[in-house]
Write an enzyme that holds these catalytic residues in place. Sequence first.
Site, mmCIF file in Angstrom:
data_model
loop_
_atom_site.group_PDB
_atom_site.id
_atom_site.type_symbol
_atom_site.label_atom_id
_atom_site.label_comp_id
_atom_site.label_asym_id
_atom_site.label_seq_id
_atom_site.Cartn_x
_atom_site.Cartn_y
_atom_site.Cartn_z
ATOM 1 N N VAL A 1 2.605 1.519 -3.379
ATOM 2 C CA VAL A 1 1.798 1.939 -4.466
ATOM 3 C C VAL A 1 1.535 3.425 -4.202
ATOM 4 O O VAL A 1 1.650 4.329 -5.184
ATOM 5 C CB VAL A 1 0.501 1.167 -4.519
ATOM 6 C CG1 VAL A 1 -0.455 1.878 -5.428
ATOM 7 C CG2 VAL A 1 0.952 -0.088 -5.121
ATOM 8 N N GLU A 2 1.302 3.728 -3.038
ATOM 9 C CA GLU A 2 0.609 5.226 -2.866
ATOM 10 C C GLU A 2 1.734 6.184 -2.816
ATOM 11 O O GLU A 2 1.375 7.387 -3.483
ATOM 12 C CB GLU A 2 0.113 5.196 -1.517
ATOM 13 C CG GLU A 2 -1.256 4.733 -1.258
ATOM 14 C CD GLU A 2 -2.381 5.120 -1.986
ATOM 15 O OE1 GLU A 2 -2.204 6.670 -2.404
ATOM 16 O OE2 GLU A 2 -3.372 4.557 -2.101
ATOM 17 N N THR A 3 2.921 5.986 -2.347
ATOM 18 C CA THR A 3 3.809 7.129 -2.331
ATOM 19 C C THR A 3 5.374 6.882 -2.372
ATOM 20 O O THR A 3 6.391 7.289 -2.143
ATOM 21 C CB THR A 3 3.863 7.777 -0.867
ATOM 22 O OG1 THR A 3 4.214 6.999 0.078
ATOM 23 C CG2 THR A 3 2.449 8.526 -0.619
ATOM 24 N N TYR B 1 -6.347 -1.044 -9.140
ATOM 25 C CA TYR B 1 -5.584 -0.270 -7.956
ATOM 26 C C TYR B 1 -5.458 -1.651 -7.151
ATOM 27 O O TYR B 1 -4.344 -1.821 -6.595
ATOM 28 C CB TYR B 1 -6.159 0.746 -7.301
ATOM 29 C CG TYR B 1 -5.548 1.163 -6.019
ATOM 30 C CD1 TYR B 1 -4.407 1.995 -6.070
ATOM 31 C CD2 TYR B 1 -5.719 0.530 -4.768
ATOM 32 C CE1 TYR B 1 -3.681 2.514 -4.736
ATOM 33 C CE2 TYR B 1 -5.249 0.552 -3.692
ATOM 34 C CZ TYR B 1 -4.214 1.714 -3.525
ATOM 35 O OH TYR B 1 -3.935 2.030 -2.440
ATOM 36 N N ILE C 1 0.962 -1.132 0.045
ATOM 37 C CA ILE C 1 -0.095 -0.062 0.001
ATOM 38 C C ILE C 1 0.856 1.382 -0.071
ATOM 39 O O ILE C 1 0.696 2.100 -0.816
ATOM 40 C CB ILE C 1 -0.719 -0.094 1.248
ATOM 41 C CG1 ILE C 1 -2.160 -0.836 1.048
ATOM 42 C CG2 ILE C 1 -1.418 1.519 1.588
ATOM 43 C CD1 ILE C 1 -3.215 -0.430 -0.022
#
Length: 338
Positions: free
Chosen positions: A128-130, A319, A125
């Site tokens: 993928v996010e940052t 996603y 997570i």
Amino acid sequence: MLAQPSTRFIMLSILGLFLIVINSANAATLNKDPEVQQFINEMVQTHQFSKSELDKVFAQVKIKQKILDAISRPAERSKAWHEYRKIFLTKKRIKQGVKFWQDNTDIINYAEKVYGVAPEIMVAIIGVETYYGRLQGSYRVMDALSTLAFRYPKRSKFFRGELKHFLIMNREQKFDPLSRKGSYAGAMGMGQFIPSSFQSYAVDFDGDGEKDIWKNNADAIGSVANYFKRHGWKKGQPVADQLNPMKDTLLTDKDRCKRSCKPKLTVAAFKQKGLTGDTAVTDETKAILLLLKQKNSKEYWLGYNNFYVISRYNHSTLYSMAVYQLSQAIKQAKLKAQ
């Protein structure tokens, strides 16, 4: 003799000056906007904020056209799975995921013990996010939320709610609201929480008295794990399985999950419609159908409860699958590195 400027050059120059004037006016007068004043008054009456302090904050807020442009064209809507996948399933992101896991082993293990969430999912997570905290967004959250709350009618109600949560959050955490940065949509920190999610799920995982999801790995990891636990993650249960379609499949487009879908049909029902292959669950387990487009073929997957939980983080099935497949790639790479 000097060359005369072209008509096109003159028009572009005039347009540029016009945009500068408009943007300057937006920045300078937002706190005088009647809608903003109404919002400020509501915050004063309902949540006991100081009107003079909010006036000072909004006087420094800037409307950003780039934010409006970005939210109007989310990239993933136009991408097939094989295009979307290659953004996140890269050797570098997998390698950095292993390193992030190794560097934060004690925190991740403790988060797994407290919340029961698989370590590889927490890592994926944030990956993928940052990109493991590296790319958290460059917009001031006040600018992002104000732009969308007062200049994006399509979702103004939602973003005014987020702006309210953001101001309350900053007061509770003793943050300067103009100092916090995030995405064009106001998502913040390593796990990209919107303000309402921060209010509901962010945790002070290391007990230092502050919920810092921007720089504190413990708080960021613990908050992601808490989010998953609160949305129904089941420890030790599988996420998804890839199956094969029979030649005369009865599956239709109506069977396919295109956004976040809660599992309703059983695995047995999907097999009766034409899917074949082994699964990590019983035939009585409820599932959703995922149809992923490769360059020259299609993949059929069944997603279970834990896949649905990933989709509560972001409703896109692309996603959710990217998070799942990245998590598995990181897990395998970490095992090889041991």
